[in-house]
Write an enzyme that holds these catalytic residues in place. Sequence first.
Site, PDB file in Angstrom:
ATOM      1  N   SER A 150      34.241 -10.446   5.731  1.00 20.98           N
ATOM      2  CA  SER A 150      33.720 -12.008   5.326  1.00 20.98           C
ATOM      3  C   SER A 150      33.948 -12.424   6.921  1.00 20.98           C
ATOM      4  O   SER A 150      33.331 -11.756   7.656  1.00 20.98           O
ATOM      5  CB  SER A 150      34.858 -12.393   4.643  1.00 20.98           C
ATOM      6  OG  SER A 150      34.213 -13.248   4.268  1.00 20.98           O
ATOM      7  N   ASP A 242      26.497 -10.571  -3.887  1.00 23.98           N
ATOM      8  CA  ASP A 242      27.105 -11.391  -2.585  1.00 23.98           C
ATOM      9  C   ASP A 242      26.291 -11.857  -1.787  1.00 23.98           C
ATOM     10  O   ASP A 242      24.715 -11.300  -1.297  1.00 23.98           O
ATOM     11  CB  ASP A 242      28.109 -10.524  -1.415  1.00 23.98           C
ATOM     12  CG  ASP A 242      28.568 -10.981  -0.619  1.00 23.98           C
ATOM     13  OD1 ASP A 242      28.587 -12.507  -0.559  1.00 23.98           O
ATOM     14  OD2 ASP A 242      30.163 -10.444  -0.115  1.00 23.98           O
ATOM     15  N   HIS A 272      32.056 -10.560  -4.045  1.00 21.89           N
ATOM     16  CA  HIS A 272      32.667 -10.989  -2.146  1.00 21.89           C
ATOM     17  C   HIS A 272      34.339 -10.780  -2.558  1.00 21.89           C
ATOM     18  O   HIS A 272      34.422 -11.430  -3.584  1.00 21.89           O
ATOM     19  CB  HIS A 272      32.129 -12.256  -1.870  1.00 21.89           C
ATOM     20  CG  HIS A 272      32.445 -12.483  -0.280  1.00 21.89           C
ATOM     21  ND1 HIS A 272      31.796 -11.758   0.703  1.00 21.89           N
ATOM     22  CD2 HIS A 272      33.701 -13.381  -0.507  1.00 21.89           C
ATOM     23  CE1 HIS A 272      32.587 -12.422   2.010  1.00 21.89           C
ATOM     24  NE2 HIS A 272      34.001 -13.142   1.913  1.00 21.89           N
TER      25      HIS A 272
END
Length: 301
Positions: A150, A242, A272
């Site tokens: 991320s 996501d 995610h």
Amino acid sequence: MTASQPTEREILAFQAICDGFYPPNAVAAAIAQQRTWYDALCRKFDSPHPAGVSAVDRVLAGIGVRHYRPSCDAVGATVLCLHGGGFVVGSLESHDAICAELAGAAAAELVAVDYRLAPEHLHPAASNDGMAVLRALLGEGRRIVLAGDSAGGNLAAGLALRARDEGLSGVVGLVLIYPGLGGDLVSGSYAEMAEAPGLSTSDVAYYRALYGAAEDDPVAHPLRAESLARLPPAYVTVARFDPLRDDGRRFAARLVEAGVDVTFREEPEMVHAWLRARHMSPGARAGFRALAEGLAVLVRR
């Protein structure tokens, strides 16, 4: 079930647990509250280190790090890992179990960075912390695989660009796990998955604004880089559900166009932050196994 929702029942159960700890509207809360919720969520999915994996906290180049060593003799490159959390939440503790399991599964030494968080420390503070640790490890004669999930994937990609542009040798691999890389926030998966479980497009915009980077800064937004040539071989994995999905897709495609060796994997039932579901979801378990194998290849390349 909407088009922005997976169907695997275990990943849906995982997301329900996550929502119970970290509410879908968490970004409306104070930063301190967000961090408290996130820490509690991470503890919920915590797990013991694999047998034989040790971890030692130390300071490197003035930055706190946690150094993981597997029980076997580690061969090849050292993994420099940067945690996710939107540049705002997360720590060495939040990703401790993940880092330990990756070190064990890839049979590699791994160094996790306790970089400074926004909004107290704006860009390029986090990148500078990662760069300081990278230079220190290269100075020890280590070869480095940069890795992150991320926001950590964003930092890892930015460090790869910085190392290339500064002429630093020794960065031999790049691992990006559902990374946010500076996409336009309005097209592709940002529109299709705007209300996806666990992370919405508005959440991405919120974290990006708090980070405080200029929109044309390629270190903060690696998709804005003029060229991705001469970056190291990469492993890129994204989640189908996501809003950040197409950032990883586009970055991997551009790496291929630039002549970089890339392994790309899209998890068809994942959301995610699926790394935390690796012990309860078949899809996450398979994705984590593939990730560890991909990391091991880069470490020994």
